[in-house]
Design an enzyme around this catalytic site. Structure first.
Site, PDB file in Angstrom:
ATOM      1  N   SER A  69       0.851  -1.189   0.052  1.00 13.38           N
ATOM      2  CA  SER A  69       0.023  -0.097   0.005  1.00 13.38           C
ATOM      3  C   SER A  69       0.882   1.207   0.005  1.00 13.38           C
ATOM      4  CB  SER A  69      -0.797  -0.097   1.326  1.00 13.38           C
ATOM      5  OG  SER A  69      -1.602   1.378   1.534  1.00 13.38           O
ATOM      6  N   TYR A  82      -1.078  -0.862  10.097  1.00 13.15           N
ATOM      7  CA  TYR A  82      -1.283  -0.914   8.795  1.00 13.15           C
ATOM      8  C   TYR A  82       0.020  -0.443   7.975  1.00 13.15           C
ATOM      9  CZ  TYR A  82      -3.503  -1.333   3.951  1.00 13.15           C
ATOM     10  OH  TYR A  82      -3.674  -1.621   2.737  1.00 13.15           O
TER      11      TYR A  82
END
Length: 194
Positions: A69, A82
């Site tokens: 990501s 994350y």
């Protein structure tokens, strides 16, 4: 049975909380899924690919694409677990690409950002609004608009744009590409690398 292609797409966003308020148990859960889970799957599939790649016909036919990501490159506030997990995926991809190249296995990565609309887009904006200032506006619609304004293309990405990038990296058209990350983010994470 042969395994020639792997899209290693494990992902759990975890809680959206500031670093000082983040639950260590949730941090561990994010790492278990996003890093350990991805490693275990990649290792098992790579072993299988190596075993079946002894003949010259199949050399270079195998490809792995991990999903990271842009958060792993930028460090998104209120998403410490994350962001850290996706940074680990980027590093793991580079290591795997170097180690597995000798077996004709290519390993690359895609890093989507701001893909929507949909459940995950709405959920993330709602939770970022709860975190609020100084990093996010306190209204969900304002969070969404502020994020889109950070994208040079001034729009959300579509799922098909992620899938098309994935398909390219898994295809023979990418036969000389390994250890690479492609951002699918409308230019948000653009930078030159030496």
């Amino acid at each position: 049975k042969r395994i020639d292609l792997l899209w290693n797409n494990a992902g759990y966003q975890g809680k959206i909380k500031s670093l000082l308020n983040y639950d260590p148990d949730d941090f561990k859960l994010v790492m278990d899924i996003n890093v350990s889970g991805m490693f275990i799957v990649m290792q098992a599939v790579a072993k299988r690919m190596k075993e079946q790649g002894d003949d010259e016909h199949s050399k270079g036919e195998c490809a792995i694409v991990n999903t990271a990501s842009v958060a792993g490159q930028r460090g998104t506030p209120a998403m410490v677990a994350y962001s850290a997990s996706k940074a680990a995926v980027l590093s793991m991809t580079v290591v795997a690409s170097k180690e597995l190249a000798q077996y004709g296995i290519r390993v690359n990565c895609i890093s989507p950002a701001l893909i929507g609309p949909g459940f995950m887009w709405d959920r993330q904006n709602k939770l970022h609004a709860r975190v609020g200032p100084p990093f996010f506006p306190s209204r969900q619609e304002e969070v969404a608009n502020a994020k889109i304004q950070q994208v040079p293309m001034k729009r959300l990405g579509e799922v098909d744009e992620v899938l098309n990038t994935l398909a390219f990296l898994l295809s023979k058209q990418a036969s000389y590409i390994t250890g690479t990350n492609i951002n699918v983010d409308g230019g948000m994470g653009s930078s030159l690398k030496a």
